[in-house]
Design a protein around this motif. Structure first.
Motif, PDB file in Angstrom:
ATOM      1  N   SER A   1       0.677  -1.023  -0.253  1.00 49.44           N
ATOM      2  CA  SER A   1       0.107  -0.049   0.062  1.00 49.44           C
ATOM      3  C   SER A   1       0.791   1.172   0.008  1.00 49.44           C
ATOM      4  O   SER A   1       2.081   1.105   0.561  1.00 49.44           O
ATOM      5  CB  SER A   1      -1.003  -0.091   1.196  1.00 49.44           C
ATOM      6  OG  SER A   1      -1.833  -1.095   1.300  1.00 49.44           O
ATOM      7  N   ILE A   2       0.314   2.123  -0.676  1.00 48.62           N
ATOM      8  CA  ILE A   2       1.214   3.640  -0.488  1.00 48.62           C
ATOM      9  C   ILE A   2       0.613   4.378   0.741  1.00 48.62           C
ATOM     10  O   ILE A   2      -0.557   4.530   0.783  1.00 48.62           O
ATOM     11  CB  ILE A   2       0.705   4.310  -1.716  1.00 48.62           C
ATOM     12  CG1 ILE A   2       1.083   3.715  -3.141  1.00 48.62           C
ATOM     13  CG2 ILE A   2       1.087   5.809  -1.728  1.00 48.62           C
ATOM     14  CD1 ILE A   2       0.737   4.221  -4.304  1.00 48.62           C
ATOM     15  N   ARG A   3       1.563   4.654   1.456  1.00 47.34           N
ATOM     16  CA  ARG A   3       1.244   5.307   2.688  1.00 47.34           C
ATOM     17  C   ARG A   3       1.882   6.870   2.700  1.00 47.34           C
ATOM     18  O   ARG A   3       2.928   7.057   2.074  1.00 47.34           O
ATOM     19  CB  ARG A   3       1.856   4.510   3.832  1.00 47.34           C
ATOM     20  CG  ARG A   3       1.345   3.243   4.026  1.00 47.34           C
ATOM     21  CD  ARG A   3      -0.176   2.991   4.324  1.00 47.34           C
ATOM     22  NE  ARG A   3      -0.614   1.665   4.912  1.00 47.34           N
ATOM     23  CZ  ARG A   3      -1.644   1.036   4.973  1.00 47.34           C
ATOM     24  NH1 ARG A   3      -2.517   2.105   4.364  1.00 47.34           N
ATOM     25  NH2 ARG A   3      -1.742  -0.130   5.255  1.00 47.34           N
ATOM     26  N   THR A   4       1.255   7.606   3.565  1.00 44.50           N
ATOM     27  CA  THR A   4       2.069   9.006   3.840  1.00 44.50           C
ATOM     28  C   THR A   4       2.488   8.533   5.352  1.00 44.50           C
ATOM     29  O   THR A   4       1.813   8.537   6.324  1.00 44.50           O
ATOM     30  CB  THR A   4       1.062  10.074   4.081  1.00 44.50           C
ATOM     31  OG1 THR A   4       0.472   9.995   2.935  1.00 44.50           O
ATOM     32  CG2 THR A   4       1.733  11.280   4.489  1.00 44.50           C
ATOM     33  N   ILE A   5       3.892   8.304   5.519  1.00 46.29           N
ATOM     34  CA  ILE A   5       4.491   7.765   6.857  1.00 46.29           C
ATOM     35  C   ILE A   5       5.023   8.971   7.391  1.00 46.29           C
ATOM     36  O   ILE A   5       6.159   9.655   6.979  1.00 46.29           O
ATOM     37  CB  ILE A   5       5.699   6.759   6.348  1.00 46.29           C
ATOM     38  CG1 ILE A   5       5.282   5.696   5.516  1.00 46.29           C
ATOM     39  CG2 ILE A   5       6.149   6.163   7.581  1.00 46.29           C
ATOM     40  CD1 ILE A   5       6.088   4.793   5.058  1.00 46.29           C
ATOM     41  N   MET A   6       4.419   9.288   8.466  1.00 45.29           N
ATOM     42  CA  MET A   6       4.799  10.551   9.263  1.00 45.29           C
ATOM     43  C   MET A   6       5.197  10.025  10.729  1.00 45.29           C
ATOM     44  O   MET A   6       4.722  10.349  11.795  1.00 45.29           O
ATOM     45  CB  MET A   6       3.594  11.264   9.342  1.00 45.29           C
ATOM     46  CG  MET A   6       3.388  12.223   8.164  1.00 45.29           C
ATOM     47  SD  MET A   6       4.550  12.918   7.314  1.00 45.29           S
ATOM     48  CE  MET A   6       4.516  14.581   8.315  1.00 45.29           C
ATOM     49  N   THR A   7       5.829   8.843  10.833  1.00 41.91           N
ATOM     50  CA  THR A   7       6.437   8.359  11.988  1.00 41.91           C
ATOM     51  C   THR A   7       7.677   8.910  12.403  1.00 41.91           C
ATOM     52  O   THR A   7       8.471   9.375  11.448  1.00 41.91           O
ATOM     53  CB  THR A   7       6.252   6.910  12.183  1.00 41.91           C
ATOM     54  OG1 THR A   7       7.636   6.337  11.369  1.00 41.91           O
ATOM     55  CG2 THR A   7       4.981   6.417  11.557  1.00 41.91           C
ATOM     56  N   PRO A   8       8.505   8.472  13.484  1.00 41.36           N
ATOM     57  CA  PRO A   8       9.882   8.828  13.641  1.00 41.36           C
ATOM     58  C   PRO A   8      10.567   7.874  13.175  1.00 41.36           C
ATOM     59  O   PRO A   8      11.819   7.607  13.562  1.00 41.36           O
ATOM     60  CB  PRO A   8       9.785   9.011  15.363  1.00 41.36           C
ATOM     61  CG  PRO A   8       8.336   9.072  15.942  1.00 41.36           C
ATOM     62  CD  PRO A   8       7.734   8.335  14.893  1.00 41.36           C
TER      63      PRO A   8
END
Length: 403
Positions: A8-15
């Motif tokens: 899946s294409i994600r917007t990854i806004m984790t550390p």
């Protein structure tokens, strides 16, 4: 039959990990070279040369340990610490305690000093403890992703340098995203990671160290038994795979085999570092600060409160207090499954109390900030949270228009 892989294409806004730079992913598809191919050795030398600028060092040694950032941290600890060595670890979050555990497993006598999570140490407190404990090595975390705090290091490092105390720093979460000055801050060995601000997939740990560390590694060097039975050393490093003295020999001019190198990851690391040089360190730091401020502006406009001391906040991680009575994990699940946005929870005493929103590398972009704010507002509202609706993205947009 197993279907073709389609992630899946994600917007990854984790550390971390964060979205990989597209140019890095393209570099990883480059045809494989053999680990003894002179062309491949030239690429490794490129990595060494490119690493020195973001580490801000003139050290001879800058290389990468195969494995995640923790592999680099453990290689550094195992390479320097011998049984009974005294090590001081000031912990102000989860990863300070990790460093203490790594040192304990290496046989050190470890003293941990603790700081309330959400704050950092006064350098004088650390210096007083060094004087009292007289350790061989001090280990500190620069950017503590579990709490969103960034430790001042210069005064501590210069004291260590003047008093012959080795200074090791975990720079995993700040490398190429915030200022880190290896030489000017008196850091003897620094370890980073690829999967955070560098925006390279997880799998390598950049390391740099000075002559003091190199002498320790040389004094413990032992050639692998299958290569020769003649070079034995009673002080050999306990780990084979993470034997930094042997890894150095492979990266050095002799290229003595240690293990099969991660060819595609060298391609990725080289391209990620090339992009850092292309952007420029100061521009890169400024970009992270800009998107951090936009995110904070939007979160505040939404009516959320931020966790931790703002005067020592990391520019690459923003910690948010979960509103009372709200199921933070349910909100995260809605964000992920309906908006394709991933943010992180936290650990230990902060589990279930804060969200952690990353602002790292390729993920540090205006469209990511705005999408995350809109998605978070909708997800909180869906789960019954009381916030100021319609304000977050507007406040961030206003910030961008003015900056």
């Amino acid at each position: 039959m197993v279907k073709e892989l389609q992630a899946s294409i994600r917007t990854i806004m984790t550390p971390g990990p964060v979205e990989a730079e597209p140019r890095v992913l393209r570099a990883m598809s480059t045809p494989i070279l053999g680990q003894y191919d002179p062309e491949f050795f030239a690429l490794m030398q490129d990595v060494t040369d490119l690493l020195k600028m973001p580490f801000q060092t003139d050290n001879e040694w800058a290389l990468a340990v195969d494995g995640t950032a923790r592999a680099g941290l453990e290689a550094a600890v195992c390479g320097i610490i011998e049984h009974g060595d005294k090590v001081l670890v000031p912990a102000f979050g989860r990863f300070g305690y990790l460093m203490a555990e790594l040192a304990q497993r290496a046989g050190a006598q470890v003293k941990i000093i603790e700081q309330e999570w959400g704050t950092i140490f006064d350098p004088k407190t650390v210096i007083d403890e060094i004087r009292a404990y007289n350790p061989k090595m001090l280990i500190m975390v620069h950017g503590e992703t579990s709490t969103g705090q960034m430790q001042d290091l210069k005064e501590i490092g210069l004291f260590c340098k003047e008093n012959d105390v080795l200074f090791m720093v975990d720079a995993v979460a700040t490398f190429t995203g915030a200022d880190f000055q290896t030489d000017a801050w008196g850091v003897d060995i620094a370890v980073a990671g690829t999967q955070k601000c560098l925006s390279v997939p997880t799998g390598m740990a950049p390391v740099t160290y000075n002559d003091k560390v190199e002498k320790i590694l040389a004094s413990r060097y032992q050639v692998e038994l299958g290569l020769t039975k003649d070079v034995r050393n009673d002080r050999f490093i306990s780990s084979n795979y993470l034997d930094l003295s042997q890894i150095q020999q492979y990266w050095g001019p002799k290229h003595i085999n240690h293990h099969t190198e991660m060819t595609s990851m060298i391609y990725a690391l080289r391209e990620g570092l090339r992009i850092v040089h292309e952007e420029g360190l100061e521009n890169r730091f400024a970009r992270h600060r800009k998107h951090e401020k936009a995110m904070m502006t939007g979160l505040n406009a939404m009516g959320l409160t931020l966790f931790g001391d703002m005067s020592s906040k990391m520019p690459t991680v923003t910690c948010v207090n979960i509103p009372e009575g709200l199921d933070g994990e349910a909100v995260r699940a809605t964000l992920l499954h309906h908006y394709g946005v991933e943010i992180a929870s936290s650990f230990g005493s902060l589990a279930g109390k804060i969200w952690r929103i990353g602002n790292m590398g390729f993920s540090s972009r205006k469209e990511n900030v705005l999408h995350t704010l809109n998605a978070l507002e909708a997800s909180i509202t869906f789960h019954g949270g009381k916030i100021a609706k319609g304000e977050a993205a507007q406040a961030a947009l206003k910030f961008y228009n003015e900056n």
